[in-house]
Design an enzyme around this catalytic site. Structure first.
Site, PDB file in Angstrom:
ATOM      1  N   ASP A  24       5.399  -4.887   6.050  1.00 30.94           N
ATOM      2  CA  ASP A  24       5.933  -6.200   6.413  1.00 30.94           C
ATOM      3  C   ASP A  24       5.821  -7.228   5.294  1.00 30.94           C
ATOM      4  O   ASP A  24       6.689  -8.084   5.145  1.00 30.94           O
ATOM      5  CB  ASP A  24       5.280  -6.718   7.697  1.00 30.94           C
ATOM      6  CG  ASP A  24       3.760  -6.757   7.627  1.00 30.94           C
ATOM      7  OD1 ASP A  24       3.196  -6.382   6.579  1.00 30.94           O
ATOM      8  OD2 ASP A  24       3.132  -7.162   8.615  1.00 30.94           O
ATOM      9  N   ARG A  26       0.259  -5.571  -6.923  1.00 31.31           N
ATOM     10  CA  ARG A  26       0.286  -6.925  -6.354  1.00 31.31           C
ATOM     11  C   ARG A  26       1.038  -7.829  -7.318  1.00 31.31           C
ATOM     12  O   ARG A  26       0.988  -7.641  -8.526  1.00 31.31           O
ATOM     13  CB  ARG A  26      -1.126  -7.454  -6.146  1.00 31.31           C
ATOM     14  CG  ARG A  26      -1.914  -6.680  -5.113  1.00 31.31           C
ATOM     15  CD  ARG A  26      -3.251  -7.359  -4.828  1.00 31.31           C
ATOM     16  NE  ARG A  26      -4.040  -6.592  -3.866  1.00 31.31           N
ATOM     17  CZ  ARG A  26      -3.902  -6.663  -2.557  1.00 31.31           C
ATOM     18  NH1 ARG A  26      -2.990  -7.482  -2.044  1.00 31.31           N
ATOM     19  NH2 ARG A  26      -4.647  -5.945  -1.751  1.00 31.31           N
ATOM     20  N   ASP A  49       2.807  -0.015  12.103  1.00 34.43           N
ATOM     21  CA  ASP A  49       2.772  -1.336  12.734  1.00 34.43           C
ATOM     22  C   ASP A  49       4.022  -2.170  12.477  1.00 34.43           C
ATOM     23  O   ASP A  49       3.977  -3.395  12.509  1.00 34.43           O
ATOM     24  CB  ASP A  49       1.537  -2.111  12.251  1.00 34.43           C
ATOM     25  CG  ASP A  49       1.507  -2.296  10.738  1.00 34.43           C
ATOM     26  OD1 ASP A  49       2.332  -1.675  10.039  1.00 34.43           O
ATOM     27  OD2 ASP A  49       0.656  -3.070  10.259  1.00 34.43           O
ATOM     28  N   ASP A  90      -0.013   2.643   8.951  1.00 40.22           N
ATOM     29  CA  ASP A  90      -0.499   1.977  10.163  1.00 40.22           C
ATOM     30  C   ASP A  90       0.480   2.038  11.337  1.00 40.22           C
ATOM     31  O   ASP A  90       0.096   1.772  12.476  1.00 40.22           O
ATOM     32  CB  ASP A  90      -0.824   0.512   9.880  1.00 40.22           C
ATOM     33  CG  ASP A  90      -2.066   0.354   9.012  1.00 40.22           C
ATOM     34  OD1 ASP A  90      -2.944   1.237   9.080  1.00 40.22           O
ATOM     35  OD2 ASP A  90      -2.155  -0.636   8.266  1.00 40.22           O
ATOM     36  N   ALA A 120     -11.848  13.106  20.775  1.00 41.90           N
ATOM     37  CA  ALA A 120     -12.952  12.153  20.681  1.00 41.90           C
ATOM     38  C   ALA A 120     -13.443  11.739  22.061  1.00 41.90           C
ATOM     39  O   ALA A 120     -12.657  11.647  23.015  1.00 41.90           O
ATOM     40  CB  ALA A 120     -12.511  10.920  19.892  1.00 41.90           C
ATOM     41  N   GLU A 121     -14.745  11.467  22.147  1.00 42.55           N
ATOM     42  CA  GLU A 121     -15.321  11.043  23.424  1.00 42.55           C
ATOM     43  C   GLU A 121     -14.970   9.587  23.744  1.00 42.55           C
ATOM     44  O   GLU A 121     -14.846   9.219  24.913  1.00 42.55           O
ATOM     45  CB  GLU A 121     -16.843  11.221  23.398  1.00 42.55           C
ATOM     46  CG  GLU A 121     -17.320  12.634  23.698  1.00 42.55           C
ATOM     47  CD  GLU A 121     -16.881  13.649  22.638  1.00 42.55           C
ATOM     48  OE1 GLU A 121     -16.515  14.776  23.005  1.00 42.55           O
ATOM     49  OE2 GLU A 121     -16.903  13.300  21.436  1.00 42.55           O
ATOM     50  N   GLY A 162       0.825  -1.208   0.000  1.00 39.84           N
ATOM     51  CA  GLY A 162       0.000   0.000   0.000  1.00 39.84           C
ATOM     52  C   GLY A 162       0.857   1.255   0.000  1.00 39.84           C
ATOM     53  O   GLY A 162       1.905   1.302   0.626  1.00 39.84           O
ATOM     54  N   ARG A 217      -6.374  -2.305  10.812  1.00 42.27           N
ATOM     55  CA  ARG A 217      -6.979  -3.638  10.862  1.00 42.27           C
ATOM     56  C   ARG A 217      -6.466  -4.439  12.059  1.00 42.27           C
ATOM     57  O   ARG A 217      -7.207  -5.175  12.687  1.00 42.27           O
ATOM     58  CB  ARG A 217      -6.694  -4.375   9.552  1.00 42.27           C
ATOM     59  CG  ARG A 217      -7.479  -5.655   9.354  1.00 42.27           C
ATOM     60  CD  ARG A 217      -7.357  -6.198   7.946  1.00 42.27           C
ATOM     61  NE  ARG A 217      -5.966  -6.357   7.528  1.00 42.27           N
ATOM     62  CZ  ARG A 217      -5.393  -5.665   6.568  1.00 42.27           C
ATOM     63  NH1 ARG A 217      -6.089  -4.735   5.916  1.00 42.27           N
ATOM     64  NH2 ARG A 217      -4.136  -5.861   6.237  1.00 42.27           N
ATOM     65  N   THR A 262       4.328   2.766   5.659  1.00 44.61           N
ATOM     66  CA  THR A 262       2.954   2.331   5.910  1.00 44.61           C
ATOM     67  C   THR A 262       2.308   3.290   6.889  1.00 44.61           C
ATOM     68  O   THR A 262       2.939   3.684   7.874  1.00 44.61           O
ATOM     69  CB  THR A 262       2.896   0.894   6.460  1.00 44.61           C
ATOM     70  OG1 THR A 262       1.571   0.629   6.944  1.00 44.61           O
ATOM     71  CG2 THR A 262       3.878   0.683   7.596  1.00 44.61           C
TER      72      THR A 262
END
Length: 328
Positions: free
Chosen positions: A107, A76, A134, A132, A191-192, A15, A176, A130
């Site tokens: 990754d 891909r 992560d 994310d 944010a609440e 991505g 995700r 990325t």
């Protein structure tokens, strides 16, 4: 492919994320500075198999530091999952005289690069790209900071309409498997509630929190939901559950989707990409391989790719505590 590095191939895979172009620029210009040839590999591993290469010099990367996405494209590639496909990629690199690779991706991209190195001994250095955040071995990945800024800006705009109509908005963000975007953007946007995969809030606790918000005088609320959160099957089911049990709320859902990947990279991501690109080229020249460039304690570091793809990033518990305090 042993010996002195004379030509480096750079490619993006997986991505896209803001900052990839800045990293490409850094790799290309570092090569030019160190008098090494640089070859751009288009469409990731697919382009490697097909020999979709183009020489790049310092001027070929003018005016891309501010652009999102990747000028080298991404795709891909199921063929690279096979030994035959990887053999074709190796043959193309040999024919082009490429004797070192810089892979910019996540990754999955690193896993492919590690297998490729083990089979053909091509030196590789990874740059984590990325949104994310992560990847183990770096505090920040390229694109994470930009994605946060994008999400916060959008939530600020959603809050305008939420407060105008006394509504509760569920805002789904990417994540995700990890909740770094949701947690940081949620705190930054006030944010609440923040729902992330690492912490199962539970439906009843969510309802209790929203009831307290209403009783405390809040006329509107924002709930940031990471797409991998398990509080409900999905964000739309979550909305229906809250509407059923708390009819006082007029609920809406906003799924931010791929807009989080796009946009001009932040200054932080541009600087980080520049630092990482220089380090990647230097590492290859120094004969290093199978390492990922990262940043820890504001210092550029190198981590074995095997550790980067097997390790797990941890959610910031202190930030979770801050989040709980801020929702009072």
């Amino acid at each position: 492919m042993k010996g002195k590095i004379k030509k480096i191939g750079v490619f993006t895979s997986g991505g896209d994320s803001p900052g990839m172009n800045a990293a490409i620029r850094s790799v290309v210009r570092s090569c030019a500075y160190m008098k090494i040839e640089c070859m751009g590999i288009y469409r990731g591993y697919q382009g490697m198999i097909e020999g979709d290469f183009k020489p790049m010099d310092a001027r070929s990367v003018n005016n891309i530091i501010n652009k999102g996405g990747t000028i080298l494209k991404s795709a891909r590639c199921t063929d690279f999952h096979t030994k035959e496909g990887r053999q074709k990629a190796y043959d193309q690199l040999q024919a082009a005289g490429i004797d070192g690779l810089v892979v910019i991706g996540g990754d999955g991209s690193f896993t492919g690069a590690l297998i490729f190195h083990k089979e053909f001994k091509v030196p590789i250095i990874g740059i984590p790209g990325t949104i994310d955040n992560d990847i183990f071995g770096t505090t920040y990945t390229l694109g994470f900071d930009t994605a946060l800024n994008t999400v916060v800006e959008v939530i600020d705009k959603i809050r305008d309409t939420a407060s105008s109509h006394n509504r509760l908005f569920f805002v789904e963000v990417m994540g995700r498997d990890v909740g770094h975007i949701a947690l940081n953007a949620g705190v930054g946007a006030g944010a609440e509630e923040i729902l992330i995969p690492e912490e199962n809030l539970g439906l009843e606790r969510l309802l209790d929190s929203l009831k307290r918000s209403k009783l405390s005088g809040k006329s509107s609320s924002i709930v940031v939901v990471a797409e991998g959160d398990k509080t409900g099957k999905n964000v739309f089911e979550l909305k229906e559950y809250v509407e059923k049990h708390l009819p006082i709320y007029d609920c809406r859902v906003s799924v931010l989707g791929h807009m989080q990947r796009g946009g001009s990279p932040s200054c932080f991501d541009r600087v980080l990409a520049s630092r990482m690109g220089v380090k990647a080229v230097e590492a290859l020249i120094e004969g290093k391989t199978s390492l990922m460039v990262g940043i820890q304690d504001n210092k550029i570091t190198l981590t074995p790719i095997s550790k980067a793809i097997k390790g797990h990033t941890k959610i910031d518990k202190e930030l979770l505590r801050v989040s709980d305090i801020m929702t009072v």
